[in-house]
Design a protein around this motif. Structure first.
Motif, short mmCIF file in Angstrom:
data_model
loop_
_atom_site.label_atom_id
_atom_site.label_comp_id
_atom_site.label_asym_id
_atom_site.label_seq_id
_atom_site.Cartn_x
_atom_site.Cartn_y
_atom_site.Cartn_z
N GLU A 1 0.82 -1.22 0.00
CA GLU A 1 0.00 0.00 0.00
C GLU A 1 0.85 1.26 0.00
OE1 GLU A 1 -3.13 0.62 2.97
OE2 GLU A 1 -3.56 -1.52 2.78
N GLN A 2 1.96 1.18 0.76
CA GLN A 2 2.87 2.34 0.83
C GLN A 2 3.42 2.68 -0.55
OE1 GLN A 2 6.45 2.49 3.21
NE2 GLN A 2 5.24 2.67 5.08
N ASP B 1 1.56 7.61 -6.25
CA ASP B 1 0.59 8.70 -6.48
C ASP B 1 1.26 10.06 -6.24
OD1 ASP B 1 -1.37 6.95 -7.11
OD2 ASP B 1 -2.39 7.03 -5.15
N TYR B 2 2.05 10.12 -5.18
CA TYR B 2 2.74 11.38 -4.87
C TYR B 2 3.84 11.66 -5.90
CZ TYR B 2 6.12 14.49 -2.63
OH TYR B 2 7.00 15.49 -2.37
N ASP C 1 1.93 2.16 -3.47
CA ASP C 1 0.88 2.81 -4.27
C ASP C 1 0.71 4.28 -3.89
OD1 ASP C 1 0.48 0.36 -5.45
OD2 ASP C 1 -1.19 -0.19 -4.12
N LYS C 2 0.76 4.52 -2.59
CA LYS C 2 0.61 5.89 -2.10
C LYS C 2 1.80 6.75 -2.55
CE LYS C 2 -0.39 8.30 2.21
NZ LYS C 2 -0.15 8.31 3.65
#
Lengths: 472, 215
Positions: A257-258, A264-265, A260-261
Motif C-alpha cells: 500500500e505504501q 501517487d505522490y 501505491d501511495k
C-alpha cells in the motif's frame, strides 16, 4: 498566479521554517556520508556534546580512498597509512553513532552516488545531501539533491536540517532525438559548453525535453551528476514511468500500500505547464556530437570532429588567457584535430559513468578488439560491488580482460586519484570522469572527459576516434 | 566560529578565472581528519615546483618564484583578490580551511561558486562579490602600489580603498548576522527543534516511506 516548477514543489515540501531574513530551514530526508568530508563533522558533534538527530536517515560508505585491487584484505589492504586512517575513522564513527555503513568488504560498498540509487535509498521527492558536490546525481529521481561542506554535514547530523536560500529556476530543454552513439555524457558536456561552468551558478536546473525523457535513469544520473560542472548545485529530471520502474523492488523502496501511495505522490513531481523559469536554454538533441574536452575546465569541450581552439580568435581577454594557459598545461597546439590527440591511459569509472549501462556500452565497443599498444594502461572501475557482480554475470569482465583492460574493484579511483590510481606527469587520459582540472587525476596529468563508449574507442586506437565509425 | 566585523589587510592578486578547489587544496591533503594545518599546502601545485605530500615539511621544498603568494610583497596578505567563478568544483571545505590557515580573511571576486561561497561563511571568511570593472580596477591598484591594502566593513557592507573610494556589496542578512556575531548556526537551528519535530511527525504520517529501513 503561475504554476510551480519541480524545484518549487520540492522546496515547499521540505520547508520547516521560512525566516524573516530570507533564509529557510529545509528538512533533509537522506544524508550520505563518505570518509573524506565527514571526520571533522563527527569530531564537531563530539566536541559540542551533540548526537545525530535521526540516525536512520544516514548511510555511509568509504569510496574516495579505497584501493581498487586486493580488496579481500579489507582496510589492511590500504597501503597509504593516511588513507587508511581516514577509512578507519569512518568505520569508527559509524560504529559509535550506530550509522548504517557499507564497509570496504561489503558487497554493497561503492561510490556513494552509485549505491544510493542502487539501494533505493534515493527515492523520488526526497531531499538528499552529502559532503560531495556530485550529490546532484540524485536529482535524476526528481529529488532536491546537492553537495554540502563539512560544517553542513555536521549541521545535518545534528539537526536533520540545513539553512538555505532559495535558488532561481533554470530549465535546460533538450529537444528531439539523440543520434546513435551519443550518450548522456555527451549531452551534459554539450550543455556545459553552451552555458559555461558558471552558467548555472545560483540556479537549480531542471533538465527536460524529449531527448532527456527518452533516456534511461542511468543516463539521467550522468547528466544530473555534472550539473555542478555547469555551476548548479542542483540538477533535476521530473518523475516519469522510467523513474518509477527503476525504483520498484529496491531494498529501501516502499512495498504494498505504501508503494501505491508513494507512486501517487511521485507522479506529481514535475513542473506545472504554466510554471515560470527564470532562465530557459534549449538545445536540439540531433545537433549533439560525441564530446571530448581539450582543456582544464569542463566547458573547454568540443565535438570529436572538431579542433583545439585558437586563442587569438577569442575576444574576451580573460577567456583568451584561460585558453592559452590551458593549452600550455595540456601540451596541445591551437587548431590541431581532436582525433590527433595521443593518449597514455584510459579510465572508465567514477560517479559519472560507472554503472552497468556504462560498462555495457564500453564493452560493446572493445568486444573482439585489443587495447592499443601505445597505451600504458586502460582500466575499468565499476561503481559498486553489486555493479561489479552484475557485470561479471553478464561476462563483461571477460570482454574487458580479453581486450587488455584491467578489471578493478569499486571506488572513486582515478577520477580524483586519492588512492593509488593516478596519472603520471604530462600523461593524457581519456576519462569518463567529471573534472579535467589541472592535477585532478595526478600531478601534471592531462584529462580528457568523454563518454564510456568514446573512452573504449580511444582505448582501442590510442587516440580519439569518433565511436560512431566503429559501430557498424 | 570566529566573528568578523571589520578587516583591513594587504591584498594579493590571484589573476586567473575559474580557480577550482582542486587548485586551492589538492586531493592528497584531504586525507587529514583535522580542520587545521592546510595553510602550507594552499595552492600547492602552483606554489611549489615538486609534488606535495601530506604531513611533509614544506619549508625545504622548491618554490615557484613566479607564483603570487611567493612574492615578498604579498606574503602577509589577508585579502585575496580573484577573478570569475572562484572556488568552483568540489565541495571540499578544506579549501576555505586552507585559505583561512594561510591567513586570508576576505576574498573579493566578480563571482563565486555556490558551495565554496557558502563554506566560507561557516569558517569566518568573508567572500565579497563586486562588479567585474571594480575588481579590474582593484587589480590595477594592487599591482601599481606595493603594500596595497583594502578595508572591509561587514557592518556597513563596504570595501574602501586607500584613497578613500568606497564600494558597497550585498550579503544576505542571516549569513551577515552569523559572521558579525561569530554564531554557531547549529545552535541557532536547534532553537527551532520543536518545529523540526513537528514537521518530521507530519511527514511520518503523509510520506511514511521516507522513514523505512531496508527490506
Amino acid at each position: 498566479m503561475a504554476g510551480k516548477t519541480l524545484y518549487d514543489k520540492l522546496w515547499d515540501d521540505h520547508l520547516v521554517k521560512q525566516r524573516d531574513d530570507g533564509s529557510a530551514l529545509i528538512y533533509i530526508d537522506r544524508h550520505l556520508l563518505h570518509e573524506v568530508t565527514s571526520p571533522q563533522a563527527f569530531e564537531g558533534l563530539r566536541l559540542a556534546g551533540r548526537k545525530p538527530w535521526r540516525i536512520d536517515a544516514n548511510i555511509a560508505t568509504p569510496d574516495h580512498n579505497v584501493p581498487t585491487t586486493d580488496r579481500e584484505l579489507g582496510v589492511e589492504g590500504i597501503v597509504d597509512p593516511v588513507s587508511r586512517i581516514q577509512v578507519e575513522t569512518l568505520d569508527k564513527n559509524c560504529d559509535e553513532f550506530g550509522i548504517l555503513e557499507f564497509k570496504i568488504k561489503d558487497q554493497r560498498q561503492g561510490i556513494v552516488h552509485v549505491i544510493g540509487p542502487e539501494q533505493g535509498a534515493t527515492l523520488p521527492g526526497m531531499s538528499i545531501v552529502c559532503g560531495d558536490s556530485h550529490t546532484s546525481t540524485h536529482g535524476a529521481f526528481g529529488c532536491l539533491a546537492h553537495g554540502i561542506g563539512t560544517s553542513e554535514v555536521e549541521h545535518v547530523l545534528a539537526t536533520q536540517c540545513l539553512v538555505q536560500q532559495k535558488m532561481k529556476n533554470m530549465l535546460v530543454k533538450v529537444n528531439g532525438t539523440l543520434g546513435p552513439g551519443v550518450t548522456g555524457k555527451d549531452v551534459v558536456l554539450a550543455i556545459i559548453a553552451r552555458i559555461g561552468t558558471a552558467g548555472g551558478t545560483g540556479y537549480a536546473i531542471e533538465f527536460g525535453g524529449d531527448a532527456i525523457h527518452d533516456l534511461s535513469m542511468e543516463a539521467r544520473m550522468t547528466i544530473c551528476n555534472m550539473s555542478i560542472e555547469a555551476g548548479a548545485r542542483v540538477g533535476m529530471v521530473s518523475v516519469d514511468d522510467t523513474t518509477i520502474d527503476y525504483v520498484r523492488g529496491r531494498p529501501f523502496a516502499p512495498r504494498g500500500e505504501q508503494w501505491d501511495k508513494a507512486v501517487d505522490y511521485w507522479r506529481t513531481l514535475h513542473s506545472d505547464d504554466d510554471a515560470e523559469f527564470d532562465k530557459v536554454v534549449e538545445l536540439d538533441g540531433a545537433d549533439i556530437q560525441p564530446q571530448v574536452s581539450w582543456g582544464t575546465s569542463p566547458e573547454m569541450v568540443t565535438g570529436v570532429g572538431g579542433t583545439v581552439p585558437d586563442p587569438t580568435a577569442e575576444e574576451d581577454p580573460i577567456k583568451r588567457e584561460g585558453i592559452v594557459r590551458a593549452l600550455k598545461y595540456m601540451g596541445l597546439d591551437p587548431n590541431m584535430k581532436i582525433t590527433d590527440i595521443k593518449l597514455d591511459r584510459v579510465f572508465i569509472g567514477s560517479c559519472t559513468n560507472s554503472r552497468i549501462e556504462d560498462l555495457r556500452e564500453a564493452a560493446k565497443v572493445v568486444k573482439g578488439r585489443k587495447v592499443s599498444p601505445i597505451l600504458k594502461q586502460a582500466m575499468v572501475v565499476p561503481g559498486s560491488g553489486l555493479v561489479k557482480t552484475q557485470a561479471e554475470q553478464e561476462g563483461l569482465d571477460r570482454i574487458f580482460i580479453e581486450a587488455g583492460l584491467e578489471w578493478r574493484d569499486p571506488g572513486c579511483s582515478m577520477c580524483l586519484a586519492m588512492n593509488a590510481d593516478k596519472l603520471g606527469q604530462g600523461e593524457h587520459c581519456a576519462s569518463t570522469s567529471n573534472r579535467n582540472f589541472e592535477g585532478r587525476q595526478g600531478f601534471g596529468g592531462r584529462t580528457h572527459l568523454v563518454s564510456p563508449a568514446m573512452a573504449a574507442a580511444a582505448a582501442v586506437n590510442g587516440h580519439f576516434v569518433d565511436v560512431r565509425e566503429m559501430m557498424n | 566560529m570566529r566573528a568578523l566585523q571589520q578587516h583591513q589587510g594587504i591584498v594579493a592578486p590571484m589573476d586567473r578565472s575559474n580557480v577550482d578547489t582542486d587548485m586551492i587544496i589538492p586531493k592528497q591533503f584531504l586525507k587529514s581528519i583535522k580542520r587545521t594545518g592546510f595553510g602550507p599546502n594552499l595552492f600547492d601545485e602552483l606554489r611549489y615546483l615538486d609534488e606535495g605530500k601530506p604531513d611533509q615539511d614544506c619549508s625545504n621544498r622548491p618554490i615557484n618564484p613566479d607564483f603570487v603568494l611567493n612574492q615578498d610583497r604579498y606574503k602577509n596578505a589577508s585579502v585575496l583578490l580573484a577573478r570569475r567563478n572562484f572556488g568552483c568544483g568540489s565541495s571540499r571545505e578544506h579549501a576555505p580551511w586552507a585559505l583561512d590557515d594561510f591567513g586570508f580573511r576576505v576574498i573579493i571576486a566578480p563571482s563565486f561558486a555556490d558551495i565554496f561561497y557558502n563554506n566560507c561563511f561557516k569558517n569566518g571568511l568573508l567572500p565579497i562579490v563586486l562588479d567585474e570593472e571594480i575588481v579590474e580596477k582593484l587589480f590595477q591598484e594592487t599591482y601599481d602600489n606595493e603594500g596595497y591594502q583594502l578595508s572591509v566593513d561587514l557592518e556597513t557592507k563596504t570595501v574602501t580603498t586607500p584613497s578613500g573610494e568606497s564600494f558597497s556589496f550585498e550579503v544576505d542578512d542571516f549569513r551577515r548576522h552569523c559572521l558579525l556575531n561569530g554564531l554557531d548556526d547549529i545552535g541557532v537551528t536547534l532553537e527551532d527543534a520543536d518545529l523540526i519535530r513537528e514537521y518530521e511527525n507530519q511527514r511520518r504520517q503523509t510520506a511514511p516511506w521516507l522513514f523505512n529501513a531496508a527490506h
